[in-house]
Design a protein around this motif. Sequence first.
Motif, PDB file in Angstrom:
ATOM      1  N   ILE A 109       0.845  -1.192   0.000  1.00  0.00           N
ATOM      2  CA  ILE A 109       0.000   0.000   0.000  1.00  0.00           C
ATOM      3  C   ILE A 109       0.883   1.247   0.000  1.00  0.00           C
ATOM      4  O   ILE A 109       1.657   1.466   0.945  1.00  0.00           O
ATOM      5  N   PRO A 110       0.793   2.092  -1.031  1.00  0.00           N
ATOM      6  CA  PRO A 110       1.607   3.313  -1.093  1.00  0.00           C
ATOM      7  C   PRO A 110       1.202   4.310  -0.006  1.00  0.00           C
ATOM      8  O   PRO A 110       0.109   4.217   0.570  1.00  0.00           O
ATOM      9  N   PRO A 111       2.047   5.296   0.276  1.00  0.00           N
ATOM     10  CA  PRO A 111       1.708   6.327   1.271  1.00  0.00           C
ATOM     11  C   PRO A 111       0.417   7.055   0.907  1.00  0.00           C
ATOM     12  O   PRO A 111       0.189   7.400  -0.256  1.00  0.00           O
ATOM     13  N   GLY A 112      -0.446   7.250   1.901  1.00  0.00           N
ATOM     14  CA  GLY A 112      -1.696   7.965   1.689  1.00  0.00           C
ATOM     15  C   GLY A 112      -2.782   7.158   1.017  1.00  0.00           C
ATOM     16  O   GLY A 112      -3.886   7.667   0.799  1.00  0.00           O
ATOM     17  N   ALA A 113      -2.518   5.898   0.692  1.00  0.00           N
ATOM     18  CA  ALA A 113      -3.503   5.071  -0.006  1.00  0.00           C
ATOM     19  C   ALA A 113      -4.089   4.032   0.954  1.00  0.00           C
ATOM     20  O   ALA A 113      -3.744   3.963   2.136  1.00  0.00           O
ATOM     21  N   SER A 114      -4.992   3.211   0.423  1.00  0.00           N
ATOM     22  CA  SER A 114      -5.606   2.145   1.215  1.00  0.00           C
ATOM     23  C   SER A 114      -5.830   0.937   0.325  1.00  0.00           C
ATOM     24  O   SER A 114      -5.799   1.036  -0.906  1.00  0.00           O
ATOM     25  N   ALA A 115      -6.063  -0.202   0.956  1.00  0.00           N
ATOM     26  CA  ALA A 115      -6.386  -1.437   0.243  1.00  0.00           C
ATOM     27  C   ALA A 115      -7.462  -2.160   1.029  1.00  0.00           C
ATOM     28  O   ALA A 115      -7.615  -1.950   2.241  1.00  0.00           O
ATOM     29  N   ARG A 116      -8.219  -3.012   0.344  1.00  0.00           N
ATOM     30  CA  ARG A 116      -9.299  -3.745   0.997  1.00  0.00           C
ATOM     31  C   ARG A 116      -8.808  -5.144   1.371  1.00  0.00           C
ATOM     32  O   ARG A 116      -8.284  -5.877   0.539  1.00  0.00           O
ATOM     33  N   MET A 117      -8.974  -5.487   2.644  1.00  0.00           N
ATOM     34  CA  MET A 117      -8.680  -6.850   3.091  1.00  0.00           C
ATOM     35  C   MET A 117      -9.979  -7.644   3.097  1.00  0.00           C
ATOM     36  O   MET A 117     -10.997  -7.196   3.636  1.00  0.00           O
ATOM     37  N   ASN A 118      -9.962  -8.808   2.479  1.00  0.00           N
ATOM     38  CA  ASN A 118     -11.124  -9.692   2.477  1.00  0.00           C
ATOM     39  C   ASN A 118     -11.197 -10.443   3.805  1.00  0.00           C
ATOM     40  O   ASN A 118     -10.194 -10.984   4.277  1.00  0.00           O
ATOM     41  N   VAL A 119     -12.381 -10.481   4.392  1.00  0.00           N
ATOM     42  CA  VAL A 119     -12.610 -11.218   5.636  1.00  0.00           C
ATOM     43  C   VAL A 119     -13.756 -12.193   5.394  1.00  0.00           C
ATOM     44  O   VAL A 119     -14.841 -11.793   4.955  1.00  0.00           O
TER      45      VAL A 119
END
Length: 376
Positions: A109-119
Amino acid sequence: MRIRPRHIIVALLAAITAFLLYAARLHTSATPSDNESGLAPPLDMSMEQAPQIALDTHHLDFGTIANDQAAETTVPVYNRGGGLLEITDVRSSCPVCTIGYFDPGKHRIPPGASARMNVKVNPEGIYGFHSQKTLTLWSNDPRNPHVVLTVEARVAPEFEVEPEHFDFGEMEKGTPARRSLVFRSITDSPVRIRKVSLNSDMEKTDVAPLITFDVEELPKPDRRAPERPEYQITAAVSPEMGGGDFEISVFIHTDLKRFSPFRTVAKGRVITPYEVTLDQETSELHLRGRASGMITVRGERPVSVSDIRSEHGVVEIQQNRESPEATQIRCAASETLKRGVHKDAVLFNVEMDGRVYPERISVTVYAYETKPRDNR
């Protein structure tokens, strides 16, 4: 002394080995353990340039999920630092029922970004109707190398039990006591009872149980939903149930594939005009080697003990009447026992105020040797 080529080779190998050992020690001392709260960033990086992991919440509640299929959602994971955040692992406290994972390439994940974790929560791996597990995210965040997300879910039940347990309340010793509950299938896939016992292993038989059970399948006119199985389970307390409070696990074995057995409890309080105590802080006697144990029967009025016996002959018994109000029963392992663990019970009757009360004390013997006891 003449220096030969092989001497030089040996010296070089020794020097290289010493250097490698020294470097390994430096690496070990500089590598933080998993228990440390944070890691220092590389020497050429400031904290402002380091990655920083963040979650919106540390508790994810799925609510009620179906009992026959997995439920899945996504959780945003943020990088609020100045460097690239890399999620190195997601560990579950219950991999068979709750997992977390990133799609390929999304764990960086780059600085200032986000990613979705699957649960994902799989009801097939959940015992009962409620689950609360944890997912631990490991990353290269030097401030917080691991964060924990609690995942909670309730599973839509396949059956219901009414009331939830057998509550006998207060009852007088020796007086017959029975309580019933209803086991009701509440889905179109019927759940049937195979056995009710005090043992979680359906193949094992309860030995001299203090509670016995009678299971009756109710006729269709008496059911809430005529086409769905419904049972009445009646529990009866043995007259040998000891005085005082009790809470005993009861296991309802069914043909449900998702989980079995279902655990409930039988609880109550037995009132006696006397008390039975052990010289150990347990509900049964544990005899190790040649050590003995003591059972004391005491009343405020004259009390007598009769018909004392070992149920399986594992225990030798000696009675000592201290006073009209108290009797002691000394128990020791039989001298003929072979090495191993042996189960037994001491049975006796307590006579008081013209009434006879049966008692049963469970005994576990740990036999270490077969030499005769020295009575000198």
